[in-house]
Design an enzyme around this catalytic site. Structure first.
Site, PDB file in Angstrom:
ATOM      1  N   GLY A 140      37.761  36.889  38.561  1.00 25.58           N
ATOM      2  CA  GLY A 140      38.814  36.716  39.574  1.00 25.58           C
ATOM      3  C   GLY A 140      40.188  36.984  38.988  1.00 25.58           C
ATOM      4  O   GLY A 140      41.170  36.365  39.389  1.00 25.58           O
ATOM      5  N   ARG A 174      44.217  38.665  40.960  1.00 26.03           N
ATOM      6  CA  ARG A 174      45.371  38.069  41.671  1.00 26.03           C
ATOM      7  C   ARG A 174      45.341  36.554  41.533  1.00 26.03           C
ATOM      8  O   ARG A 174      44.400  35.991  40.964  1.00 26.03           O
ATOM      9  CB  ARG A 174      45.389  38.486  43.143  1.00 26.03           C
ATOM     10  CG  ARG A 174      44.101  38.218  43.888  1.00 26.03           C
ATOM     11  CD  ARG A 174      44.131  38.939  45.250  1.00 26.03           C
ATOM     12  NE  ARG A 174      42.811  39.255  45.722  1.00 26.03           N
ATOM     13  CZ  ARG A 174      42.035  38.441  46.448  1.00 26.03           C
ATOM     14  NH1 ARG A 174      42.478  37.255  46.803  1.00 26.03           N
ATOM     15  NH2 ARG A 174      40.836  38.798  46.820  1.00 26.03           N
ATOM     16  N   ASN A 234      36.535  31.722  37.123  1.00 24.79           N
ATOM     17  CA  ASN A 234      37.630  31.410  38.060  1.00 24.79           C
ATOM     18  C   ASN A 234      37.406  31.964  39.465  1.00 24.79           C
ATOM     19  O   ASN A 234      37.846  31.344  40.434  1.00 24.79           O
ATOM     20  CB  ASN A 234      38.942  31.966  37.481  1.00 24.79           C
ATOM     21  CG  ASN A 234      40.023  32.068  38.534  1.00 24.79           C
ATOM     22  OD1 ASN A 234      40.644  31.075  38.913  1.00 24.79           O
ATOM     23  ND2 ASN A 234      40.227  33.280  39.063  1.00 24.79           N
ATOM     24  N   SER A 276      37.977  22.304  41.739  1.00 19.51           N
ATOM     25  CA  SER A 276      39.000  22.048  42.763  1.00 19.51           C
ATOM     26  C   SER A 276      39.058  20.550  43.042  1.00 19.51           C
ATOM     27  O   SER A 276      38.049  19.847  42.866  1.00 19.51           O
ATOM     28  CB  SER A 276      38.619  22.775  44.057  1.00 19.51           C
ATOM     29  OG  SER A 276      39.398  22.316  45.142  1.00 19.51           O
ATOM     30  N   TYR A 333      32.263  24.696  50.213  1.00 19.71           N
ATOM     31  CA  TYR A 333      33.188  24.912  49.089  1.00 19.71           C
ATOM     32  C   TYR A 333      33.215  23.683  48.177  1.00 19.71           C
ATOM     33  O   TYR A 333      33.121  23.794  46.944  1.00 19.71           O
ATOM     34  CB  TYR A 333      34.574  25.195  49.662  1.00 19.71           C
ATOM     35  CG  TYR A 333      35.663  25.442  48.649  1.00 19.71           C
ATOM     36  CD1 TYR A 333      35.760  26.667  47.990  1.00 19.71           C
ATOM     37  CD2 TYR A 333      36.616  24.462  48.363  1.00 19.71           C
ATOM     38  CE1 TYR A 333      36.773  26.908  47.080  1.00 19.71           C
ATOM     39  CE2 TYR A 333      37.632  24.699  47.455  1.00 19.71           C
ATOM     40  CZ  TYR A 333      37.714  25.915  46.816  1.00 19.71           C
ATOM     41  OH  TYR A 333      38.715  26.150  45.903  1.00 19.71           O
ATOM     42  N   LYS A 390      32.178  23.333  44.231  1.00 14.70           N
ATOM     43  CA  LYS A 390      33.131  22.896  43.212  1.00 14.70           C
ATOM     44  C   LYS A 390      32.680  21.597  42.520  1.00 14.70           C
ATOM     45  O   LYS A 390      32.938  21.398  41.329  1.00 14.70           O
ATOM     46  CB  LYS A 390      34.524  22.731  43.838  1.00 14.70           C
ATOM     47  CG  LYS A 390      35.123  24.039  44.356  1.00 14.70           C
ATOM     48  CD  LYS A 390      35.300  25.046  43.227  1.00 14.70           C
ATOM     49  CE  LYS A 390      35.990  26.320  43.661  1.00 14.70           C
ATOM     50  NZ  LYS A 390      36.176  27.271  42.556  1.00 14.70           N
ATOM     51  N   ILE A 433      47.513  25.329  45.411  1.00 15.17           N
ATOM     52  CA  ILE A 433      48.284  26.263  44.600  1.00 15.17           C
ATOM     53  C   ILE A 433      48.661  27.453  45.488  1.00 15.17           C
ATOM     54  O   ILE A 433      47.833  27.915  46.287  1.00 15.17           O
ATOM     55  CB  ILE A 433      47.444  26.766  43.394  1.00 15.17           C
ATOM     56  CG1 ILE A 433      46.825  25.588  42.614  1.00 15.17           C
ATOM     57  CG2 ILE A 433      48.270  27.664  42.473  1.00 15.17           C
ATOM     58  CD1 ILE A 433      47.800  24.579  42.032  1.00 15.17           C
TER      59      ILE A 433
HETATM   60  P1  NAP Z   1      42.393  34.205  45.415  1.00 10.77           P
HETATM   61  O1  NAP Z   1      43.855  34.447  45.394  1.00 10.77           O
HETATM   62  O2  NAP Z   1      41.667  34.315  46.699  1.00 10.77           O
HETATM   63  O3  NAP Z   1      41.704  35.167  44.333  1.00 10.77           O
HETATM   64  C1  NAP Z   1      40.323  35.148  44.159  1.00 10.77           C
HETATM   65  C2  NAP Z   1      39.944  36.052  43.001  1.00 10.77           C
HETATM   66  O4  NAP Z   1      38.509  36.061  42.880  1.00 10.77           O
HETATM   67  C3  NAP Z   1      40.365  37.491  43.218  1.00 10.77           C
HETATM   68  O5  NAP Z   1      40.696  38.074  41.985  1.00 10.77           O
HETATM   69  C4  NAP Z   1      39.101  38.130  43.787  1.00 10.77           C
HETATM   70  O6  NAP Z   1      39.126  39.522  43.558  1.00 10.77           O
HETATM   71  C5  NAP Z   1      38.033  37.401  42.978  1.00 10.77           C
HETATM   72  N1  NAP Z   1      36.721  37.392  43.592  1.00 10.77           N
HETATM   73  C6  NAP Z   1      36.363  36.830  44.772  1.00 10.77           C
HETATM   74  N2  NAP Z   1      35.060  37.066  45.019  1.00 10.77           N
HETATM   75  C7  NAP Z   1      34.593  37.787  43.970  1.00 10.77           C
HETATM   76  C8  NAP Z   1      33.334  38.357  43.656  1.00 10.77           C
HETATM   77  N3  NAP Z   1      32.275  38.241  44.469  1.00 10.77           N
HETATM   78  N4  NAP Z   1      33.203  39.050  42.491  1.00 10.77           N
HETATM   79  C9  NAP Z   1      34.269  39.194  41.656  1.00 10.77           C
HETATM   80  N5  NAP Z   1      35.486  38.673  41.907  1.00 10.77           N
HETATM   81  C10 NAP Z   1      35.644  37.989  43.060  1.00 10.77           C
HETATM   82  O7  NAP Z   1      42.039  32.769  44.853  1.00 10.77           O
HETATM   83  P2  NAP Z   1      42.895  31.733  43.981  1.00 10.77           P
HETATM   84  O8  NAP Z   1      43.650  30.874  44.916  1.00 10.77           O
HETATM   85  O9  NAP Z   1      43.603  32.451  42.889  1.00 10.77           O
HETATM   86  O10 NAP Z   1      41.717  30.825  43.398  1.00 10.77           O
HETATM   87  C11 NAP Z   1      41.129  31.041  42.122  1.00 10.77           C
HETATM   88  C12 NAP Z   1      40.129  29.943  41.870  1.00 10.77           C
HETATM   89  O11 NAP Z   1      40.786  28.680  41.948  1.00 10.77           O
HETATM   90  C13 NAP Z   1      39.001  29.887  42.905  1.00 10.77           C
HETATM   91  O12 NAP Z   1      37.794  29.526  42.290  1.00 10.77           O
HETATM   92  C14 NAP Z   1      39.448  28.792  43.839  1.00 10.77           C
HETATM   93  O13 NAP Z   1      38.365  28.190  44.489  1.00 10.77           O
HETATM   94  C15 NAP Z   1      40.134  27.857  42.877  1.00 10.77           C
HETATM   95  N6  NAP Z   1      41.097  26.963  43.521  1.00 10.77           N
HETATM   96  C16 NAP Z   1      42.181  27.459  44.177  1.00 10.77           C
HETATM   97  C17 NAP Z   1      43.061  26.584  44.784  1.00 10.77           C
HETATM   98  C18 NAP Z   1      44.294  27.059  45.508  1.00 10.77           C
HETATM   99  O14 NAP Z   1      44.986  26.220  46.097  1.00 10.77           O
HETATM  100  N7  NAP Z   1      44.629  28.340  45.487  1.00 10.77           N
HETATM  101  C19 NAP Z   1      42.821  25.202  44.731  1.00 10.77           C
HETATM  102  C20 NAP Z   1      41.708  24.737  44.065  1.00 10.77           C
HETATM  103  C21 NAP Z   1      40.846  25.626  43.448  1.00 10.77           C
HETATM  104  P3  NAP Z   1      38.374  40.589  44.509  1.00 10.77           P
HETATM  105  O15 NAP Z   1      38.571  40.123  45.926  1.00 10.77           O
HETATM  106  O16 NAP Z   1      39.027  41.878  44.210  1.00 10.77           O
HETATM  107  O17 NAP Z   1      36.960  40.582  44.075  1.00 10.77           O
END
Ligand code: NAP
Length: 245
Positions: A11, A14, A88, A140, A153, A157, A186
């Site tokens: 991941g 981005r 991630n 998470s 989800y 997690k 985030i």
């Molecule tokens: P995001 O902006 O949606 O980015 C998700 C990343 O995962 C992207 O790089 C995406 O790239 C990649 N991805 C998704 N499905 C994939 C697949 N099948 N194979 C390979 N890559 C894949 O998410 P984020 O907010 O940065 O979150 C990152 C992590 O933190 C996640 O596990 C999320 O659950 C966790 N998290 C986030 C938050 C929050 O508030 N943002 C809170 C708690 C936990 P592609 O689409 O190009 O594949």
């Protein structure tokens, strides 16, 4: 054999993952950034190189177990080592339990949890060969406390936490640590979909009254990947502005 330690970050194109790629590269790792979209990965890797770091892009769908295991084996072989694995990448398919489709549950579990199991099983061998490693799983607050509308989800997690604690116990004797970082809310594409009213309600429940930024998660990952966390394993570090206490 490479001089730099090698980190594999899923991941990485981005949001939180891109911040982790940039931070670990700044810390001196050669970072392998993984996602499905090759274009965005290349942009992140170019930024790293402009800043004097070392990174390579690897397009892979982590929900495809064979492709993921093959990618990790290929990287470990090409570099002669694999020091850090950051699971991630994650997705959401939100919905209330009564209306949640099997497919929404399976997709989230496969992408968020099963991929981590496959990646850890594959990465453990090269880590054992070099007598050490760091595994960091991005969980998470939803996995710690649950969240209405996110049964799939939150289950994925929470599963990451049980997986991490078990792996920590199995691999501690091999000098391989395994920990979770549990972000709160985030600012990324994942939370941008929330409307302003929901964002304001959420902020009301955060003691620090703001969303976090990706670099604040990357800082915790940097600690767990680095020398200062050598005696830390099986832990969950919540980086959430005080949501879970
Ligand atoms: P995001 O902006 O949606 O980015 C998700 C990343 O995962 C992207 O790089 C995406 O790239 C990649 N991805 C998704 N499905 C994939 C697949 N099948 N194979 C390979 N890559 C894949 O998410 P984020 O907010 O940065 O979150 C990152 C992590 O933190 C996640 O596990 C999320 O659950 C966790 N998290 C986030 C938050 C929050 O508030 N943002 C809170 C708690 C936990 P592609 O689409 O190009 O594949």
């Amino acid at each position: 054999m490479d001089q730099k330690k090698v980190a594999f970050v899923t991941g990485g194109s981005r949001g939180i993952g891109a911040a982790i790629v940039r931070r670990l590269a700044k810390d001196g790792f050669h970072v392998v950034a993984v996602a499905r979209s090759a274009d965005k990965l290349s942009e992140v890797c170019a930024q790293v190189k402009d800043a004097g770091g070392s990174a390579e892009a690897l397009a892979c769908d982590i929900a495809d177990s064979q492709a993921l295991a093959g990618a990790i084996e290929k990287i470990a072989e090409a570099h002669g080592r694999l020091d850090v694995l950051v699971n991630n990448a994650g997705i959401t398919r939100d919905g209330l339990i009564l209306r949640m489709e099997d497919e929404d549950f399976d997709q989230v579990i496969n992408t968020n949890l099963k991929s981590a199991f496959v990646a850890i099983r594959t990465a453990a061998r090269p880590m054992m060969r070099t007598k050490g490693g760091r595994i960091i799983n991005i969980s998470s607050v939803a996995g710690v406390a649950g969240n209405a509308g996110q049964a799939n989800y939150a289950a994925s997690k929470a599963g990451l936490i049980g997986l991490s604690k078990s792996v920590a116990k199995e691999l501690a004797g091999k000098n391989i640590t395994c920990n979770c970082v549990a972000p709160g809310f985030i600012t990324t594409d994942m939370t941008d979909v929330l409307n302003d009213q929901i964002k304001d309600t959420v902020k009301g429940h955060i003691p620090m009254k703001r969303f976090g930024v990706p670099d604040e998660i990357a800082a915790a990952v940097s600690f767990l990947a680095g020398a200062d966390s050598s005696y830390v394993t099986g832990q969950v570090i919540c980086v959430d502005g005080g949501m879970v206490m």
